[in-house]
Motif scaffolding. Structure first.
Motif, PDB file in Angstrom:
ATOM      1  N   UNK A   1       0.855  -1.189   0.000  1.00  0.00           N
ATOM      2  CA  UNK A   1       0.000   0.000   0.000  1.00  0.00           C
ATOM      3  C   UNK A   1       0.893   1.242   0.000  1.00  0.00           C
ATOM      4  N   UNK A   2       0.781   2.092  -1.009  1.00  0.00           N
ATOM      5  CA  UNK A   2       1.675   3.247  -1.088  1.00  0.00           C
ATOM      6  C   UNK A   2       1.151   4.490  -0.368  1.00  0.00           C
ATOM      7  N   UNK A   3       2.073   5.340   0.002  1.00  0.00           N
ATOM      8  CA  UNK A   3       1.847   6.701   0.481  1.00  0.00           C
ATOM      9  C   UNK A   3       1.086   6.774   1.811  1.00  0.00           C
ATOM     10  N   UNK A   4       1.311   5.786   2.639  1.00  0.00           N
ATOM     11  CA  UNK A   4       0.669   5.771   3.970  1.00  0.00           C
ATOM     12  C   UNK A   4       1.301   6.830   4.876  1.00  0.00           C
ATOM     13  N   UNK A   5       0.430   7.533   5.623  1.00  0.00           N
ATOM     14  CA  UNK A   5       0.944   8.504   6.593  1.00  0.00           C
ATOM     15  C   UNK A   5       0.237   8.360   7.944  1.00  0.00           C
ATOM     16  N   UNK A   6      -0.751   7.438   8.005  1.00  0.00           N
ATOM     17  CA  UNK A   6      -1.597   7.374   9.182  1.00  0.00           C
ATOM     18  C   UNK A   6      -1.978   5.922   9.442  1.00  0.00           C
ATOM     19  N   UNK A   7      -1.940   5.501  10.684  1.00  0.00           N
ATOM     20  CA  UNK A   7      -2.262   4.114  11.016  1.00  0.00           C
ATOM     21  C   UNK A   7      -3.688   3.760  10.611  1.00  0.00           C
ATOM     22  N   UNK A   8      -4.629   4.668  10.803  1.00  0.00           N
ATOM     23  CA  UNK A   8      -6.042   4.353  10.506  1.00  0.00           C
ATOM     24  C   UNK A   8      -6.273   4.125   9.013  1.00  0.00           C
ATOM     25  N   UNK A   9      -5.640   4.944   8.171  1.00  0.00           N
ATOM     26  CA  UNK A   9      -5.845   4.741   6.735  1.00  0.00           C
ATOM     27  C   UNK A   9      -5.279   3.385   6.320  1.00  0.00           C
ATOM     28  N   UNK A  10      -4.160   2.993   6.937  1.00  0.00           N
ATOM     29  CA  UNK A  10      -3.556   1.701   6.617  1.00  0.00           C
ATOM     30  C   UNK A  10      -4.475   0.563   7.065  1.00  0.00           C
ATOM     31  N   UNK A  11      -5.072   0.702   8.253  1.00  0.00           N
ATOM     32  CA  UNK A  11      -5.991  -0.327   8.762  1.00  0.00           C
ATOM     33  C   UNK A  11      -7.177  -0.490   7.818  1.00  0.00           C
ATOM     34  N   UNK A  12      -7.754   0.625   7.355  1.00  0.00           N
ATOM     35  CA  UNK A  12      -8.904   0.566   6.446  1.00  0.00           C
ATOM     36  C   UNK A  12      -8.580  -0.202   5.168  1.00  0.00           C
ATOM     37  N   UNK A  13      -7.393   0.071   4.581  1.00  0.00           N
ATOM     38  CA  UNK A  13      -7.051  -0.586   3.315  1.00  0.00           C
ATOM     39  C   UNK A  13      -6.669  -2.040   3.554  1.00  0.00           C
ATOM     40  N   UNK A  14      -6.023  -2.351   4.683  1.00  0.00           N
ATOM     41  CA  UNK A  14      -5.743  -3.752   5.022  1.00  0.00           C
ATOM     42  C   UNK A  14      -7.040  -4.543   5.110  1.00  0.00           C
ATOM     43  N   UNK A  15      -8.069  -3.928   5.700  1.00  0.00           N
ATOM     44  CA  UNK A  15      -9.371  -4.596   5.798  1.00  0.00           C
ATOM     45  C   UNK A  15      -9.959  -4.841   4.421  1.00  0.00           C
ATOM     46  N   UNK A  16      -9.810  -3.865   3.514  1.00  0.00           N
ATOM     47  CA  UNK A  16     -10.297  -4.030   2.143  1.00  0.00           C
ATOM     48  C   UNK A  16      -9.632  -5.230   1.480  1.00  0.00           C
ATOM     49  N   UNK A  17      -8.294  -5.333   1.632  1.00  0.00           N
ATOM     50  CA  UNK A  17      -7.543  -6.434   1.014  1.00  0.00           C
ATOM     51  C   UNK A  17      -7.985  -7.766   1.599  1.00  0.00           C
ATOM     52  N   UNK A  18      -8.101  -7.814   2.911  1.00  0.00           N
ATOM     53  CA  UNK A  18      -8.445  -9.081   3.562  1.00  0.00           C
ATOM     54  C   UNK A  18      -9.871  -9.514   3.222  1.00  0.00           C
TER      55      UNK A  18
END
Length: 885
Positions: free
Chosen positions: A719-736
């Motif tokens: 996942x590119x251009x992450x700056x925030x833990x919450x945005x990363x969590x949201x996209x990880x959930x999408x992938x999973x």
């Protein structure tokens, strides 16, 4: 070797003598004596016939620049050493009856062929020339005097060389001869007088007759040449430190121009173009050393099938030279470049050094020497310059294409280059600065041409041999070069050149093949080279030694194939947006972006998913189970949209929309600073369907290939251009969530390319199984630099010593590197086994790789063509680390 106080004494000593009877130096003193001085001393130590002399050290050069000239103490020391030399030779400096003549030669720590100055025959004046004539003959004496006045006037008095060369050319033309050696004594005396007149007209002073003045001013000039324009340019090109300085070697002259039983030449102990274990060299009878390397004369081969070879004309000297070649190569454990002079049947060695060679020759010589037991694999690997492997991967001529060969010369440096014809170094620089590829065409090159040679893609000359300035310098640069092109005529106004009936104007394109010596018209197609068995052998050795994995940045099946051929251990960066940029695909992502309703968007997403799945499937099949890191869509959406009227009209028509509405959409998506705008993971927050489509394409490709080819694939989704833990969590959930529909294994991670991501790495590591450092963007965002725009001022920063290197080429370890180390430390604090890699352009830079290995990353990733370079650097670091323990 020297130790303790003895070493300090050696360092303080500014002059070191060398002869068969007394030698004050050795090969280990290269930093003090320069390469030439250290090797002259070493040859004396092992019994090689070297004319005696003394070396003024690099420390004296540093003092010269601090004191703004030669100190009185140094001048007095020079006089003492001249007295020692006089006793050794049995001649006296300035003696009208039995004169000693000396050469004054530079000797930098790193070889800088032709960049620094040399003056021969120092000690000649109107009186000593008469004494020399009585001793050795009129013709020889005045030939030497001509040469000395011309060289001294150019180097010391800074007068244009062509002022003197034109006098010689005119005399040769008037007398129907081709070289200075063929002119009779009366003409030589006329030339001497003409030369002295030129000196007086240009300087309003007579040519100096005081031999002590000649000596000291020559030494001064050689020290000063360290800061001439061509030397400065050469050091920048080859990353040589400005602070080293040059040594100066004062050596008794031996004369290759004494008579027809005398000669001068250069010999390599192996072929510098191919690496073949066969001596290779050139020589001239009745000439001095500068005649061979200047390119003005075309010398004869030392050995070979031709009748005019040294092997046939001077057989006993040739055999003695061969034995010296063998002895020096065994002693130095490397191919040697040897300068020699024969004075009336007596062989003298003037210099030996590790010979410059092509990339092909480098790998062959190393493999041969390892197989011969001369060096170890580790020693061989340490000898390879990373640029060498880069040069091996250069394209070669596609023999299937149409080729009109219009000329042929000596294949001085291999490789193929196409470009537009230019005739001088300045024009080559200007054209290259405008992004144009050029071929520099010259009668012969000189050290002053260094910037133009560096800017040109290839070099072609009318004169000069395989050891000329053009040949030696281009081989060191890894550029193709052809010398002595038969029948090449260059228009005096530099508007065209001709070979026979073929005329080629300035700016017209040609292609040169430095491996065959062929000159062809037009820009010709090239193909990737076939890698030699020696290259593959060295890569196998490197793989045995290195401790870090090297992956490739590959975005398409074609890139993946190249990466695999070059030994990539997986793909470290697959930029999914690059799959859309082909002409048959771009319209579908454009339709996705411009679509107004759900049906249009779903239709475009469906087509894109099929395309991506097909590409992923092919890439996975090529890589065969090796790791593949796939970066989901990163750039701003507006980058995919058309930017000209015809393209806008085309997309509007295909979507059945008005041109105005398409333009409005483009305007709506445009950003003032897209680098920091709506891109990367921010797209997934706004448009989760795009990342959803990409993840489905990846997982469906894995599933299908698993069934069809029984290949286990574990993709790494980044996942590119992450700056925030919450945005990363949201996209990880999408992938999973998407993964629930497939029976696949995968890793999920992020690209660390923003300073904030590095600082919160401990939080991101709770959800990430790997980090990949995107050092291109991390450099931009850390330093506030644009890699596209900062080119306008980075040169000024380097010249002002604000930056030592371009931070987009060599990693900024103080700032960007510190953030990488912080991210690694904090990430491992949360997850000890987190996988770490780098996928920026720094992944193939030697200095950057060494820093990253020390930082304990698991792999580096770079472009496919640079994989061998990254592997080499990793192996060299491992060897150095073992040696340091």
């Amino acid at each position: 070797m020297f130790v303790g106080k003895e070493l300090e004494t050696v360092k303080k000593k500014l002059i070191h003598y060398f002869s068969q009877n007394k030698c004050e130096g050795n090969a280990d003193m290269k930093n003090l004596l320069g390469g030439k001085g250290a090797n002259l001393a070493e040859m004396c130590n092992i019994g090689i016939p070297v004319p005696p002399g003394f070396t003024i050290s690099t420390s004296a050069c540093q003092n010269y620049y601090q004191d703004h000239g030669l100190s009185d103490d140094l001048c007095n020391e020079i006089k003492k050493y001249m007295a020692t030399l006089e006793n050794d030779i049995g001649c006296k400096f300035g003696d009208p009856n039995n004169p000693l003549l000396v050469s004054i030669r530079s000797g930098s720590v790193n070889s800088m062929p032709g960049m620094l100055d040399t003056i021969l025959n120092v000690g000649l004046n109107d009186e000593t020339v008469i004494g020399l004539a009585k001793k050795s003959g009129d013709r020889f004496a005045y030939d030497s005097y001509c040469r000395f006045i011309m060289m001294y006037s150019n180097v010391v008095l800074q007068l244009d060389h062509h002022l003197f060369q034109s006098v010689i050319d005119n005399k040769q033309q008037q007398n129907g001869v081709k070289c200075l050696a063929d002119l009779d004594i009366g003409v030589l005396k006329e030339i001497v007088n003409d030369f002295k007149k030129i000196v007086y007209e240009k300087t309003r002073k007579h040519f100096p007759q005081d031999v002590e003045e000649q000596l000291l001013s020559s030494i001064n000039a050689v020290f000063a040449s360290w800061q001439n324009d061509r030397a400065i340019s050469y050091r920048k090109i080859h990353n040589i430190s400005e602070n080293l300085g040059t040594a100066v070697n004062v050596q008794a002259m031996v004369f290759g121009n004494l008579n027809n039983n005398s000669a001068t030449g250069v010999i390599f102990t192996r072929n510098p173009s191919t690496g073949e274990k066969r001596r290779f060299g050139e020589f001239l009878i009745n000439a001095q050393g500068e005649d061979v390397v200047s390119g003005v004369y075309t010398p004869m081969p030392v050995n070979g099938e031709r009748e005019n070879t040294m092997e046939r004309l001077m057989p006993s000297i040739y055999q003695e030279l061969c034995e010296i070649c063998r002895k020096l190569e065994v002693h130095y454990k490397d191919m040697q470049d040897i300068e020699f002079t024969v004075q009336n049947g007596k062989l003298w060695i003037l210099q030996t050094r590790s010979g410059k060679r092509t990339a092909e020759a480098t790998v062959r010589i190393i493999v041969d020497m390892v197989n011969e037991g001369t060096i170890t694999k580790e020693e061989g690997i340490l000898r390879i310059n990373p640029k060498t492997l880069d040069n091996l991967l250069h394209p070669v001529l596609d023999l299937k294409g149409d080729q009109k060969v219009v000329g042929k010369g000596l294949p001085a440096s291999p490789g193929v280059a196409s470009g537009h014809v230019v005739f001088n170094a300045n024009n080559a620089e200007i054209a290259a600065g405008q992004g144009k590829k050029v071929i520099l065409v010259r009668s012969e090159t000189s050290p002053e041409d260094i910037n133009g040679m560096n800017a040109a893609s290839g070099i072609m000359t009318a004169r000069g041999g395989m050891t000329s300035h053009a040949a030696v310098v281009t081989r060191g640069m890894g550029k193709p070069c052809i010398c002595s092109v038969s029948g090449l005529y260059i228009d005096k106004d530099e508007n065209f050149f001709s070979i026979g009936d073929t005329k080629v104007n300035k700016d017209e394109p040609i292609t040169i093949n430095g491996g065959t010596g062929e000159v062809m018209l037009g820009i010709l197609p090239t193909i990737s080279p076939e890698l030699s068995q020696e290259f593959k052998t060295i890569i196998n050795w490197i793989d045995e030694i290195k401790t870090i994995k090297v992956r490739a940045n590959a975005d398409t099946p074609k890139d993946a194939k190249i990466a695999k051929e070059f030994g990539a251990e997986g793909i470290g960066l697959c930029r999914t947006e690059h799959m859309f940029f082909t002409s048959d695909r771009i319209e579908f992502i454009q339709k996705l972006i411009i679509a107004d309703d759900e049906v249009e968007r779903e239709n475009a997403l469906s087509k894109l998913e099929k395309m991506q799945k097909s590409d992923f499937k092919e890439i996975f099949s090529i890589i065969k189970g090796r790791e593949v890191t796939i970066r989901l869509l990163d750039p701003p959406l507006h980058e995919f949209l058309p930017n000209n009227q015809s393209a806008i009209e085309k997309i509007a028509k295909s979507l059945n929309k008005s041109i105005e509405s398409v333009k409005n959409k483009i305007a709506q998506l445009s950003e003032k600073n897209p680098m920091l705008g709506h891109r990367g993971c921010r797209l997934a927050i706004s448009h989760p369907e795009i990342y959803g489509m990409q993840v489905r394409a990846i997982f469906s490709a894995v599933s299908e290939l698993k069934k069809e080819e029984k290949v286990e694939i574990k993709p790494e989704i980044m996942i590119p251009f992450i700056m925030n833990e919450k945005e990363f969590v949201l996209i990880c959930e999408l992938v999973r969530k998407e993964a629930e529909n497939f029976d696949v294994s995968y890793l999920i991670g992020t690209m660390i390319e923003l300073p904030r991501a590095a600082l919160i790495a401990d939080k991101l590591a709770k959800h990430a199984e790997f980090f990949s450092f995107g050092t291109n963007d991390l450099t931009q965002t850390t330093m506030g630099l644009s890699r596209d725009d900062s080119v306008n001022f980075l040169d000024s920063y380097k010249e002002s010593n604000i930056f030592e290197n371009d931070p987009f080429e060599v990693l900024d370890t103080e700032g960007v590197g510190e953030l990488i180390e912080i991210a690694i430390e904090r990430g491992k604090r949360t997850q000890k086994e987190i996988k770490l890699g780098i996928c920026g352009e720094h992944g193939a830079d030697p200095k950057s790789i060494e820093f990253l290995i020390k930082s304990e990353v698991d792999y580096v990733s770079c472009s496919p063509y640079r994989v061998p370079i990254a592997k080499l650097v990793a192996a060299q670091f491992s060897i150095k680390s073992q040696c340091a323990r």
